[in-house]
Design an enzyme around this catalytic site. Structure first.
Site, PDB file in Angstrom:
ATOM      1  CG  ASP A  57       7.112   2.601  -3.731  1.00  0.00           C
ATOM      2  OD1 ASP A  57       8.333   2.546  -3.990  1.00  0.00           O
ATOM      3  OD2 ASP A  57       6.312   3.271  -4.399  1.00  0.00           O
ATOM      4  CE  LYS A  62       6.576  -4.588   5.533  1.00  0.00           C
ATOM      5  NZ  LYS A  62       6.455  -6.017   5.108  1.00  0.00           N
ATOM      6  CG  ASN A 130       3.997   6.810   1.855  1.00  0.00           C
ATOM      7  OD1 ASN A 130       4.821   7.570   1.353  1.00  0.00           O
ATOM      8  ND2 ASN A 130       3.579   5.718   1.250  1.00  0.00           N
ATOM      9  CG  ASP A 131      -0.418   7.509   4.357  1.00  0.00           C
ATOM     10  OD1 ASP A 131      -0.436   6.536   5.128  1.00  0.00           O
ATOM     11  OD2 ASP A 131      -0.508   7.381   3.123  1.00  0.00           O
ATOM     12  CB  THR A 171       2.359  10.050  -5.163  1.00  0.00           C
ATOM     13  OG1 THR A 171       3.440   9.569  -4.355  1.00  0.00           O
ATOM     14  CG2 THR A 171       2.730  11.401  -5.750  1.00  0.00           C
ATOM     15  CB  ALA A 172       0.689   6.744  -1.045  1.00  0.00           C
ATOM     16  CE1 TYR A 173      -7.022   4.989   1.437  1.00  0.00           C
ATOM     17  CE2 TYR A 173      -6.273   5.513   3.656  1.00  0.00           C
ATOM     18  CZ  TYR A 173      -7.253   5.062   2.797  1.00  0.00           C
ATOM     19  OH  TYR A 173      -8.471   4.681   3.311  1.00  0.00           O
ATOM     20  CG  LEU A 175      -2.947  10.632  -6.312  1.00  0.00           C
ATOM     21  CD1 LEU A 175      -3.137  12.111  -6.609  1.00  0.00           C
ATOM     22  CD2 LEU A 175      -1.723  10.095  -7.056  1.00  0.00           C
ATOM     23  CB  SER A 176      -6.253   6.397  -3.902  1.00  0.00           C
ATOM     24  OG  SER A 176      -6.289   6.267  -2.498  1.00  0.00           O
TER      25      SER A 176
END
Length: 275
Positions: A57, A62, A130-131, A171-173, A175-176
């Site tokens: 991912d 990139k 993503n973010d 669903t990445a940073y 979510l954690s």
């Protein structure tokens, strides 16, 4: 009338790794055998019909950054472990390319967000699939992030940081850090604090047409900004604005792949591990 010759660019860290060379070579041979043009790690993506991202991912992010406003459809081949964005397995490459040649696939449009500042310029690409995260630089103390949405004051976060995530990045940073999972194409963004000082501060979901303004204070008088993991230092007093980008990232998806099935497979969503 003969069909126009299609062009594919194969990019990613895996293209340079010896253990992955056989996959790349076979892919080039397969594409050329089917009347397509294949180029590995081209300097420019102008005129390319499809981009194949080889890796995980991180590599896909990139690739999305390189494609940018071209909006070239991206095929993500997962050479890593999780592969939420890059969801085509090496064993599925030929089948996936066959479906591309047959025009038998779906295209998902994924929202991109953009960061701008009224002070020092953003050094890296300001766009994130993503973010975008604002984070403290050291472990000494939290930072203060005064936050506005469409000009209205939301709250001042006392936290280790703040994440503005797209549905793709939910669903990445985010979510954690306790943020919700947001279904793609839902027209939403999520603002998620990182280790907030107050227990009554929770993630909030807003419309993706909203403009988010952040004013950051820090005892060290500087902080970090991470744009899809590309981090740089910013000085205190800079006013940051996050808004929806003027383009989307277009991802090639197999027609039999469904988002909730991906959640089950990749995140073990709803799995009952009790004996």
């Amino acid at each position: 009338m003969s069909r126009q010759r299609q062009s594919f660019a194969i990019i990613g860290n895996e293209c340079r790794r010896q253990e992955s060379q056989s996959y790349v070579e076979r892919m080039v041979e397969y594409l050329e055998a089917h009347g397509a043009t294949a180029v590995v790690e081209p300097e420019s993506l102008d005129g390319i019909d499809y981009v194949i991202s080889m890796g995980g991912d991180g590599t896909f992010l990139k690739a999305a950054s390189r494609v940018g406003v071209l909006q070239t459809p991206i095929i993500g081949v997962n050479m890593g472990r999780l592969g939420f964005l890059a969801d085509v397995l090496p064993s599925e490459i030929a089948h996936t390319l066959d479906k591309v040649f047959e025009q038998d696939y779906d295209i998902e449009d994924h929202t991109v967000i953009e960061l701008s500042s009224d002070g020092e310029p953003i050094q890296s690409s300001p766009f994130a699939l993503n973010d975008i995260a604002v984070l403290k630089r050291d472990s000494a103390s939290m930072i203060s992030i005064r936050t506005y949405v469409n000009g209205d004051f939301l709250v001042t976060y006392q936290a280790d940081g703040l994440i503005v995530a797209t549905p793709t990045g939910s669903t990445a940073y985010s979510l954690s850090n306790g943020g919700p999972i947001i279904v793609p194409q839902s027209g939403s963004l999520c603002i998620t604090p990182v280790a907030p000082h107050s227990l009554n501060i929770r993630p909030i979901v807003i419309n993706d047409t909203s403009e988010i303004v952040l004013e950051v204070e820090s005892r060290s008088h500087n902080f970090l900004v991470a744009i899809d993991g590309r981090s740089e230092r910013m000085a205190e007093g800079v006013r940051l604005t996050v808004r929806k980008a003027p383009y989307v990232v277009r991802i090639v998806k197999q027609k039999n792949r469904r988002y909730f099935s991906t959640l089950h497979e990749k995140l073990m969503w709803g799995a009952d591990t009790r004996q």
